[in-house]
Design a protein around this motif. Structure first.
Motif: not given
Length: 429
Positions: A323-343
């Motif tokens: 859970y912690d690892g996946l949450a960190e992956v999602f959070l990293t992608l959501l913080k990136n404006t280039d990838t947020r919409e795709k997530v």
């Protein structure tokens, strides 16, 4: 009186160091002063030497001819014998990077600052070329000759990443995915961070596919941690994160008979493979190994309470790591404006394609597994933690109208499905 040893010129020092890094010789090693030193890894570039001499240049390696020599060495191939493995392009380039680092440490002790600066610049240039050609080799594996039986460069690179993220417990457990080749300090950072999207595009497609394969049908008791840490490392580089969300398997469009869209996004997408890791049982077609039930509860009726408690604790521990690892992956992608919409689009597609899970009975071939949705729910809750504090201090920052004007998901349909389920459940009661 003993004669003093003749001092080498800066050009000669540069030649010696570059030959050590690239493991090449421009003079016949069998002759005097060949420069091979009996090292079987050294390759004599006879044709390159002849070309340099024909141009009226001294037979010395310099910064100006480093790329030319490196390219000729890579075109030479692996050959046979005990040094064949180290001569494979990927292994050879990693070795060059490591030797460049070693030589840079030695050069730092030089007394003459002018000579030191010149040699350091030559080493830095060679190192950049090595990393650049490593990218080219991984992205275009047929460019340089290699053994047909050798693993693909993308597999070697993934093994290198696994070695970078592996911990003592991985090695101790004996299930490490890392190979014998270890990543030199700073290599992966230079490989990914300094590359542009265009040069990474042919690399990341196969790399993410192989990363997905490494975690497919792996249960909570399997080795999902190394692939998860590898994924986290990769999404930390903006260009790699962008390559991930633009990958054909980010939201798969493949269709198979008897397999619904909900299950397809789980088994076909890159993140779906990680979200599939679970301790919950799944249907036999998608069963993960090792079997958690067999491993922990095969003899539950005769087990001591302490043993059962230990099994529960183990499962809880590994699931929290997931859970912690996946949450960190999602959070990293959501913080990136280039990838947020795709997530956000991926999450919406998972929900839409699995709307049938709101029914009384769920078809396991049409919908994603319960394990995936438990994992996704846990990840979403972790992402919500910053504004779910007990005092509701950030309540004012939440936009309650958000669900009505977003275009990714029709919440009215989802709400209606769950409302019908709720009513039916109450009727049954």
């Amino acid at each position: 009186m003993a004669s003093s040893k003749p001092q080498r010129s800066p050009a000669e020092v540069e030649d010696i160091i570059l030959r050590k890094i690239l493991l090449v010789a421009l003079a016949d090693p069998s002759g005097s002063g060949g420069g091979g030193g009996g090292d079987p890894r050294v390759v004599y570039l006879e044709q390159t030497a002849a070309e340099i001499l024909s141009e009226g240049k001294p037979l010395l390696l310099s910064r100006d001819c480093t790329e030319r020599v490196l390219l000729d060495r890579l075109s030479y191939g692996g050959g046979d014998g005990p040094a064949a493995v180290e001569r494979r392009p990927f292994f050879y380039l990693i070795g060059c990077f490591r030797r460049a680092q070693d030589e840079a440490k030695k050069v730092a002790a030089m007394k003459d600052p002018a000579v030191r600066a010149e040699i350091e610049a030559a080493i830095k240039h060679a190192r950049k070329l090595v990393v650049s050609y490593c990218r080219i080799h991984v992205g275009h594996p047929d460019m340089f000759p290699s053994s047909p039986a050798a693993a693909s460069p993308a597999s070697d690179l993934l093994s290198l990443i696994f070695s970078e993220v592996s911990g003592p417990t991985d090695v101790f457990a004996g299930n490490s995915l890392a190979g014998d080749l270890k990543s030199p300090p700073g290599f992966l950072d230079e490989f990914f961070r300094e590359a542009d999207s265009e040069s990474l595009e042919p690399i990341m497609g196969e790399l993410f596919d192989k990363l997905k394969q490494s975690v497919e049908k792996v249960s909570a008791l399997g080795n999902f941690q190394q692939p998860l840490r590898a994924l986290l490392l990769l999404v930390g580089y903006p260009n790699c994160a962008k390559a991930l969300v633009n990958h054909p398997h980010w939201i798969p469009t493949d269709k198979y008979i008897l397999i619904g869209e909900g299950r397809m996004i789980e088994i076909g997408s890159i993140l779906g493979a990680f979200l599939h890791v679970s301790a919950l049982p799944d249907c036999k077609e998608f069963k993960s190994k090792p079997d958690v039930g067999q491993q922990c509860f095969a003899n539950a009726s005769t087990c001591r309470p302490a043993d059962l408690l230990s099994s529960y604790t183990t499962i809880k521990t590994v699931m929290n790591i997931l859970y912690d690892g996946l949450a960190e992956v999602f959070l990293t992608l959501l913080k990136n404006t280039d990838t947020r919409e795709k997530v956000l689009e991926f999450i919406a597609e998972v929900i839409k394609k699995n709307a049938a899970r709101s029914r009384m009975q769920v078809d396991p071939l049409s919908c994603a597994s319960s394990g995936m949705f438990v994992n996704l729910s846990a990840v979403m809750l972790r992402l919500c933690e910053p504004f779910l504090d007990a005092t509701a201090s950030k309540r004012e920052k939440i936009d309650p109208q958000y669900i009505f004007y977003n275009k990714r998901l029709d919440f009215r349909q989802v709400f209606f499905s769950y409302l019908v389920t709720f009513v039916l459940l109450n009727i049954v009661k």
